[in-house]
Design an enzyme around this catalytic site. Structure first.
Site, PDB file in Angstrom:
ATOM      1  N   HIS A 126       0.847  -1.214   0.000  1.00  0.00           N
ATOM      2  CA  HIS A 126       0.000   0.000   0.000  1.00  0.00           C
ATOM      3  C   HIS A 126       0.879   1.260   0.000  1.00  0.00           C
ATOM      4  CE1 HIS A 126      -4.182  -1.492   1.665  1.00  0.00           C
ATOM      5  NE2 HIS A 126      -3.967  -1.864   0.415  1.00  0.00           N
ATOM      6  N   TYR A 142       2.415   1.896   5.453  1.00  0.00           N
ATOM      7  CA  TYR A 142       1.894   1.642   6.803  1.00  0.00           C
ATOM      8  C   TYR A 142       1.219   0.275   6.845  1.00  0.00           C
ATOM      9  CZ  TYR A 142       2.476   6.662   7.684  1.00  0.00           C
ATOM     10  OH  TYR A 142       3.000   7.922   7.844  1.00  0.00           O
ATOM     11  N   HIS A 143       1.082  -0.354   5.690  1.00  0.00           N
ATOM     12  CA  HIS A 143       0.327  -1.605   5.598  1.00  0.00           C
ATOM     13  C   HIS A 143       1.133  -2.621   4.809  1.00  0.00           C
ATOM     14  CE1 HIS A 143      -3.352   1.337   5.384  1.00  0.00           C
ATOM     15  NE2 HIS A 143      -2.835   1.296   6.604  1.00  0.00           N
ATOM     16  N   GLN A 144       1.669  -3.631   5.473  1.00  0.00           N
ATOM     17  CA  GLN A 144       2.391  -4.694   4.769  1.00  0.00           C
ATOM     18  C   GLN A 144       1.499  -5.938   4.782  1.00  0.00           C
ATOM     19  OE1 GLN A 144       4.032  -3.468   7.926  1.00  0.00           O
ATOM     20  NE2 GLN A 144       4.309  -1.612   6.735  1.00  0.00           N
TER      21      GLN A 144
END
Ligand code: FAD
Length: 668
Positions: free
Chosen positions: A436, A603-605
């Site tokens: 993201h 911020y989103h893996q």
């Protein structure tokens, strides 16, 4: 001139040359002197003598020891005549150069076509900026930022994690690695089902009374690798929580259920019917109810009010964000909640699932870094082995072994594949990583915005999805404290950056949250440290650019007097200047978002151990069990078949909720 001493005019004072090891990076005083000289160039008058020591401390947290050694080697070389000649074109050791010369050098490196030089700038610049702006000092004080709003509340801690003070061996039914969105849920559900659970968390335990709200300290104490993790080309900074409660402690409380279109896509990609049968939907409902997800506690901060105004004036979609809060003050102080919610209002796993897990008998262990899953070879049955526990290293260097009937990996989408790879698994483990990628357009406003304060996130827009389809970016804002702002705002020169930082109280942003269709991969190096390879593909780049251009329009409609993008040259325009707008559009497209051209933020893996029926395309089966090792389950963001396209926490929790049910059934 002797190397290691500052002899240049106006050079910063030298650290003590008799010290050989200063700070966590294991650097020498000469390396610190090189950092000091470069930092003085980057910061100009914003430099203060505390910066180089902090830089070393930040570098000490780097995920990858090999990268750290390489950087320290580069610093060492810069303090020799031969190294300085090779890397700067001039034989004078860098530690002796005056700030103006160091500034020129940094600018040259940042714009270099040679990746090693550009990467030196990308590796050192953000660390210097974070070191200067993440703590009180002349740089941060000039921004108008107030720092933490008073002391943390004097309320008791409610959890009782074990902190082993020697080698230790434990036995249980299930050992869960990680205590975040996935690990917290799975631990509570399994403990409630009567299983004996041990949770290993490599971070520490910080509760309301411990949240100092000092930005730099928070990254060091609550974030994975002190927030130093990046992709291997330094093109994207990767932020994740690393503390008891994981990402749920530091995250921005946005709580989207997985959209039905995404569930349908996941079913198609994975072959797992549960995504559309109502099974995952039931888990989504269960976790949302437990977290009290609501859109009635989303009072917008000024940055979100401006986002809403701009979108409304353009006639574009805007809506309140659903959030996992109970009794949220929604006041100025909420902007610090990314460093832990002092009010206990954010329904992190710390105040929900982990409390329940402990109440049901689960043992929580903090400072326990799981190094490998213990695997016993199996004859027949289709799998190569069976998991029998986990071996971990404690923060104090002790060995911790937990023997268990089953192991759940919930260490997040970077660390879960790293753990599995260290344990000898292969196949699809580590592949299909999604990030993201995020960037923003920034606007200058006459009114004070104080983009660090107010409700973390309260409004969003999915307008671009209507135009460009399900992989288009969304618009959200984020709280921008000086440390992260200093890293995100492009550095062109010391004076330019400082001037921008001094105006930061009047800046606002429209965040562009990309949904990547292309994928990256997590590997481990010889030391077992994660290496993240991920590149922004052409189609994803085009969508991100479209997002930034539209975000610029939103800011202009909201009344910005100037708008710019976060690309290295910081192209911008003044609303009302039609030619300026056209030029900006061209400049944004031409600059693009490759490494060295802009820094992206993740911020989103997600997606690096994905679920699926086909072992050739997934790492775990439909019941969350590894295709390779029996008794080994995954229950975190790694499971996603593709990027969720919305902030992922609730999707992670729902999948963990489902994983717990499957595992409890297997162990019954
Ligand atoms: C600043 C920030 C803001 C965000 N805002 C939002 C938001 O508003 N809404 C949203 O939906 N999502 C948000 N996210 C993302 C969200 O928090 C994550 O997607 C989610 O927490 C991922 O869950 P997880 O279980 O996969 O991993 P995590 O929650 O990250 O938990 C993994 C845990 O495992 C631990 N761990 C790692 N390796 C090991 C090991 N070897 N041994 C032991 N423990 C280990 C880590 O320390 C960590 O505590 C945000 C993330 C960040 C960083």
């Amino acid at each position: 001139m002797t190397s290691g001493a500052f002899t240049g005019e106006g050079a910063p004072p030298s650290p003590d040359p008799t010290r050989t090891d200063q700070g966590g990076a294991g650097a020498t005083s000469r390396q610190e002197a090189v950092l000091a000289a470069l930092a003085a160039g980057i910061l100009g008058p914003a430099y203060d003598p505390a910066v180089p020591g902090r830089m070393l401390e930040i570098l000490g947290g780097t995920a990858n020891r090999r990268d750290r050694e390489r950087l320290l080697g580069g610093l060492r070389a810069l303090d020799t005549r031969a190294g300085a000649l090779a890397l700067t074109g001039h034989p004078a050791p860098v530690s002796g150069r005056p700030p103006a010369a160091a500034e020129t050098l940094m600018a040259r490196w940042a714009g270099s076509r040679l990746p090693p030089l550009r990467q030196l700038a990308d590796a050192i610049g953000p660390v210097a900026l974070l070191a200067a702006y993440g703590w009180p000092g002349p740089a941060r004080d000039a921004t108008g930022y107030p720092g933490p709003l008073g002391p943390a509340p004097d309320v008791p801690r409610r959890l009782h994690p074990l902190v082993p003070d020697g080698d230790l061996e434990l036995a249980c039914d299930v050992v869960v690695v990680g205590s975040g969105a996935g690990g917290g849920v799975v631990a509570a559900e399994l403990a409630r089902a009567g299983l004996d659970v041990v949770v290993l968390e490599k971070g520490g335990y910080a509760a309301e009374r411990d949240f100092t709200h000092q930005e730099g300290d928070a990254y060091r104490d609550l974030y994975l690798y002190g927030s130093t993790l990046t992709t291997d080309d330094l093109g994207c900074r990767i932020l994740a929580g690393s503390t008891l409660g994981g990402g749920t402690v530091v995250n921005y409380s946005t709580s989207f259920p997985t959209p039905p279109t995404v569930l349908a896509e996941w079913a198609a990609v994975s072959g797992v019917d549960a995504f559309v049968s109502g099974e995952v939907a039931a888990s989504l409902d269960a976790v949302a109810a437990r977290l009290g997800v609501t859109d009635t506690q989303s009072r917008p901060a000024v940055r979100d009010r401006l986002l809403e105004q701009g979108l409304a004036r353009l006639g574009w979609h805007v809506a309140p964000l659903p959030r996992n809060v109970r009794g949220c003050p929604q006041d100025a102080g909420c902007g610090w909640c990314g460093f832990g919610c002092r009010a206990g209002a954010k329904q992190s796993t710390l105040v929900t699932y982990l409390e329940e897990a402990e109440a049901a008998g689960a043992r929580l262990v903090t400072g326990a870094d799981a190094r490998r899953v213990l695997v016993e070879p199996l004859q027949g049955g289709g799998r190569a082995g069976r998991a029998t526990g986990v071996e971990a290293r404690t923060a104090a260097g002790h060995r911790l072994v937990v023997r268990a009937r089953a192991v759940v990996a919930a260490a997040g989408a970077i660390e879960t594949p790293a753990l599995l790879l260290r344990s000898g698994l292969g196949g699809q483990v580590g592949r299909h990583l999604r990030l993201h990628p995020g960037t923003a357009a920034v606007g200058v406003f006459d009114e004070p915005v104080r983009w660090w304060e107010g409700t973390l996130q309260a409004r969003y827009s999915a307008q671009l999805r209507q135009w460009l389809g399900p992989y288009a970016p969304m618009f959200e804002t984020v709280p921008a404290h000086p440390g992260v702002a200093a890293v995100a705002l492009p550095w062109r020169s010391a004076a330019d950056h400082r001037a921008m930082m001094e105006r930061s109280a009047n800046l606002s942003l429209v965040g562009v949250l990309g949904r990547d269709e292309g994928a990256g991969r997590v590997r481990v190096d010889r030391a077992g440290d994660p290496v993240v390879r991920w590149r922004l593909g052409d189609t994803d780049r085009a969508r991100l650019v479209a997002g930034v251009l539209s975000a610029g329009e939103v800011l202009a409609a909201a009344g910005a007097t100037e708008v710019f993008s976060l690309q290295r040259r910081r192209p911008g325009f003044r609303p009302g200047d039609a030619q300026g707008l056209r030029d900006w559009r061209t400049a944004v497209r031409q600059a693009g978002y490759g490494p060295g051209r802009a820094t992206l933020f993740s911020y989103h893996q997600m997606g690096s151990c994905r679920i699926g029926t086909d072992p050739a395309a997934s790492a775990v089966g439909p019941d969350h069990r590894s295709h390779e090792v029996d008794g080994l389950y995954v229950a975190d963001a790694s499971l996603f078949p593709t990027a969720s396209g919305v902030n992922p926490m609730l999707s992670v929790m729902a999948l963990a909720h489902r994983a717990a049910a499957k595992l409890a059934a297997h162990l019954a």
